[in-house]
Scaffold this active site. Sequence first.
Site, short mmCIF file in Angstrom:
data_model
loop_
_atom_site.label_atom_id
_atom_site.label_comp_id
_atom_site.label_asym_id
_atom_site.label_seq_id
_atom_site.Cartn_x
_atom_site.Cartn_y
_atom_site.Cartn_z
N THR A 26 46.58 0.81 1.10
CA THR A 26 47.33 0.06 1.96
C THR A 26 47.62 -1.35 2.01
OG1 THR A 26 46.71 1.68 3.70
CG2 THR A 26 47.31 -0.41 4.51
N GLN A 100 50.84 9.57 -0.27
CA GLN A 100 49.74 9.87 0.60
C GLN A 100 50.13 10.00 1.90
OE1 GLN A 100 46.22 7.32 1.63
NE2 GLN A 100 44.91 8.71 0.57
N ALA A 179 40.10 11.56 4.07
CA ALA A 179 38.96 10.84 3.72
C ALA A 179 38.90 9.58 4.93
CB ALA A 179 38.81 10.19 2.44
N TYR A 182 39.44 9.00 8.87
CA TYR A 182 40.73 9.12 9.79
C TYR A 182 40.86 10.58 10.11
CZ TYR A 182 41.43 4.73 7.90
OH TYR A 182 41.41 3.07 7.63
N GLY A 315 41.28 1.11 -7.31
CA GLY A 315 42.07 0.68 -6.16
C GLY A 315 41.96 -0.85 -6.45
C1 LIG Z 1 43.05 -2.98 0.34
C2 LIG Z 1 42.83 -1.64 0.42
C3 LIG Z 1 43.54 -0.66 0.94
C4 LIG Z 1 43.09 0.75 0.83
N1 LIG Z 1 44.12 1.70 1.50
C5 LIG Z 1 43.74 2.97 1.16
C6 LIG Z 1 44.77 3.99 1.84
O1 LIG Z 1 45.83 3.66 2.28
N2 LIG Z 1 44.56 5.25 1.59
C7 LIG Z 1 43.13 5.78 1.05
O2 LIG Z 1 42.85 6.90 0.99
N3 LIG Z 1 42.24 4.63 0.75
C8 LIG Z 1 42.49 3.47 0.69
N4 LIG Z 1 41.46 2.36 -0.01
C9 LIG Z 1 40.44 2.99 -0.67
C10 LIG Z 1 40.90 2.97 -2.16
O3 LIG Z 1 41.82 3.97 -2.35
C11 LIG Z 1 39.48 3.16 -2.90
O4 LIG Z 1 39.07 4.35 -2.44
C12 LIG Z 1 38.66 2.09 -2.68
O5 LIG Z 1 39.13 0.99 -2.97
C13 LIG Z 1 37.64 2.25 -3.83
O6 LIG Z 1 38.00 2.06 -5.19
P1 LIG Z 1 37.91 0.82 -6.17
O7 LIG Z 1 36.45 0.76 -6.24
O8 LIG Z 1 38.57 1.31 -7.19
O9 LIG Z 1 38.52 -0.28 -5.28
C14 LIG Z 1 41.97 0.97 0.30
C15 LIG Z 1 41.37 0.15 -0.25
C16 LIG Z 1 41.38 -0.96 0.03
C17 LIG Z 1 40.61 -2.29 -0.85
#
Ligand SMILES: Cc1cc2nc3c(=O)[nH]c(=O)nc-3n(C[C@H](O)[C@H](O)[C@H](O)COP(=O)(O)O)c2cc1C
Length: 384
Positions: A26, A100, A179, A182, A315
């Site tokens: 997001t 998504q 997940a 929500y 992410g």
């Molecule tokens: C800034 C930010 C926004 C995120 N927005 C979403 C989202 O819109 N939908 C979602 O399922 N997860 C969202 N997440 C979770 C990420 O998809 C991911 O699961 C999380 O960052 C862990 O992965 P990473 O260690 O590679 O960052 C968000 C995470 C961050 C940091």
Amino acid sequence: MTSPLLLPYDGPHLRLPNRIAMAPLTRARADDATGVPHPLAKVYYAQRATAGLIITEGIWPNILGKAGPGIPGLVTDAQVAGWSEVTEAVHAAGGTIFAQLWHVGRMTHPLNLPGGATPLAPSAVRIESERIYTAEGRVEHVTPRAMTTAEVEATIADFAAEARNAIRAGFDGVEVHGANGYLIQQFLAENTNRRTDRFGGSREGRIRLAVEVVEAVAAEVGPERVGLRISPDNPENEIAEQDPQGTYRALVDALDPLGLAYLHIIERGAYEALADLRPRWSSTLIGNFNGPEPTSRRAAEEAIAAGLADVFSFGRLFIANPDLPHRFATGAPLASYVPGLVHGGDAAGYVDYPAASAEVPSLGSRFSGSTITSRTADLRPQPR
Ligand SMILES: Cc1cc2nc3c(=O)[nH]c(=O)nc-3n(C[C@H](O)[C@H](O)[C@H](O)COP(=O)(O)O)c2cc1C
């Protein structure tokens, strides 16, 4: 030795040039009045098109499912047109992109909703320990309103309509967001679902919304274009699952026969979801670790090598490293993002992180002739 992340993936319904997915992130930059994605969203996503698969930020199927300021929708024609520009740009850059579908349930506030509406949830259980972001800053949560059975059914139809709009907008598929606490996880978890109708009351009741949303979306766009994201045992957003193993085994067993594009598992809590659920899932499995530090290349490689996932999503690393696969392939250093520029705002912290090389898509012969250039064919259902 070639990193398993850099090998092409040829799964039941997905053929990808590498096993690196961009996780949904997001960024809260949509036009808040219209829910149309930011005009730079097409640049942002196209910059990241060397990911084997991009999953967009969460997008609402109904404005009552909107988290807060700047979150885009996929309901109106203007929103569909905005997302069409994004998918065109990503496809022109050779990428594959899923939208998504995200309804936040109780994780919003009347200040974020039209007419000061009360947020919807499975049951009237308020978030006590955290505050929620609104246009007026962070405020206490309100007690959500328990949805009627008819409202739950209407929400399932909203997800299906959003999926239809996603395909109209040119997306290659959709990911249902089940997940991170929500709406769908609020139905899955015992502490937030105290319903006595068919959407609660028992394990079968608690998984029913997830199952029926996925079924409705699959009926609309084809199961081979549908993924589901789950985060078993996730404590985020005041979720407390008493029996994650029982809940998610039942959910996965119910969905496996549908022949979906993928299951996307965020492993977070004590329950080792990847190891437990992998043997029960016959299609593609995308893994993700949501720890205090961004998921590392090494952790993802080990999980893939151990057979726990086929593809891994990243992410935080994708925020500041638009060409992450290239950096993994070449060992180029990884950049860090500016935390204050993640949510909201404009180009800064969004499309101004440079690629490590001027020739971002040039990933070497390993990728030449890969499915990235024949994207449409890649997503055709493959014989199982
Ligand atoms: C800034 C930010 C926004 C995120 N927005 C979403 C989202 O819109 N939908 C979602 O399922 N997860 C969202 N997440 C979770 C990420 O998809 C991911 O699961 C999380 O960052 C862990 O992965 P990473 O260690 O590679 O960052 C968000 C995470 C961050 C940091």
